[in-house]
Enzyme design. Structure first.
Site: not given
Ligand code: ACO
Length: 333
Positions: A290, A113, A260
């Protein structure tokens, strides 16, 4: 010193919308649980046969057009992903072939990520050192083909979505304009690598995957969610402040904070901790889930399209993910 600046952004998500109610038809979950814990309402999944290269190339073409460039103008391609098209070669090679810029060097990065921020940091160094003039940075993920859609995998499977974002990083040639990447800070804590990972296939196993591993679900992501959450809300404010300090920017001066998109609750927690007003933040996790390395460049593309980000603004980027890894960047847009 000459700065590197982002001159174009792009993003691409598949057409197929998967709502929380769609997931509750596959596993024991609910729209209420997912929205309360994560803020996610829906995400996109690829159609059968649609690959990371498809998503990444579409995002890259948009970023190139936005920068007024063609693929042949690019000196290097950096692609961050945790869901590569193949074990090898790297996904960037497939993207290079699709874009038609043969002989351009290709580099894949594997920092989950935080992958986009790691790639951006490298692009910044490549450009400011004078090695390359124009670098294409892509974050792309196809999560949906690797999720455990039974109740066993529900803690992980509900949070991930498919998507890609891309930016063009170029040397700022304009001596009257101070715009560009002011600072990037990266960090990692490898001792927690197995807290959020996919166990198999792995070259440390022989064979790399077998029926027993498949039966155990070792090919699906495994996450110790609460442990990850605790570390994310500690590391993100820390690296955000370190990055601003390295860039000589005060928190109050920042126009837009992009985090994020792992969990809206994490981002609200971080913003509260630093007393960042909600109107200075922008999230898209509600619509896309996500998208790991894709999330931050997708936020950049959307916020520059929807008027949240204008030339001259100060934007702060912050991420945390598997590894554990974390990073921050501050940019004069
Ligand atoms: N639907 C319904 N119930 C669920 C679901 C679901 N989808 N998932 C878990 N549950 C249940 C659990 O079984 C558990 O039930 P129990 O109390 O009866 O045992 C209960 O809900 C609580 O489970 P937790 O896993 O403790 O839930 P938590 O509140 O921690 O939320 C979440 C889970 C949303 C995943 C959260 O831990 C989180 O966001 N963690 C961080 C994620 C992150 O930042 N990842 C990094 C980026 S990803 C990357 O780098 C690849």
């Amino acid at each position: 010193m000459q700065r590197a600046r982002i001159t174009g952004t792009g993003m691409f998500v598949p057409d197929r919308v998967v709502t929380n109610d769609d997931l509750s038809g596959l596993m024991d979950t609910s729209d209420e649980w997912i929205q309360q814990r994560t803020g996610i309402r829906e995400r996109r999944w690829v159609e059968p046969g649609q690959t990371p290269t498809d998503l990444a190339s579409a995002a890259a073409e948009q970023a190139l057009a936005d920068a007024g460039l063609e693929a042949g103008d690019i000196d290097c391609i950096l692609l961050a992903t945790l869901s590569p098209e193949h074990h090898f070669p790297g996904t960037s090679f497939f993207v290079q072939a699709r874009l038609g810029c043969s002989e351009t060097p290709c580099i894949d990065l594997h920092a989950q990520c935080t992958g986009f921020l790691y790639a951006l940091s490298l692009a910044d160094s490549l450009v400011t050192s004078g090695k390359y003039r124009r670098v294409l940075v892509i974050g792309a993920e196809v999560h949906s083909t690797g999720l455990d859609l039974s109740t066993r995998g529900r803690d992980v499977s509900v949070i991930f979505g498919d998507g890609a974002g891309a930016v063009v990083v170029e040397a700022n040639q304009d001596t009257d304009d101070p715009g560009g990447i002011l600072a990037v800070r990266l960090g990692a804590e490898g001792e927690h690598a197995m807290r959020l990972c996919v166990d198999a296939p792995a070259s440390g196993r022989s064979p790399r995957i077998d029926q027993a591993a498949l039966d155990e679900g070792l090919h699906y992501p495994h996450m110790e969610g609460r442990f990850v959450f605790k570390h994310a809300v500690r590391r993100m404010p820390q690296v955000l402040e370190q990055t601003l300090s390295a860039g000589g920017v005060k928190l109050q001066e920042v126009d837009l904070f992009l985090f994020h998109q792992a969990n809206l609750r994490i981002n609200e927690f971080v913003a509260n901790q630093l007393e960042i007003p909600v109107e200075k933040t922008f999230n898209n996790i509600m619509r896309y889930g996500n998208c790991s390395a894709g999330s931050i460049p997708m936020l950049l593309a959307e916020s520059s399209r929807n008027g949240r980000l204008a030339r001259g603004d100060l934007v702060s980027l912050t991420g945390f993910g598997s590894g554990f890894s974390w990073g921050g960047a501050v940019i004069r847009w």
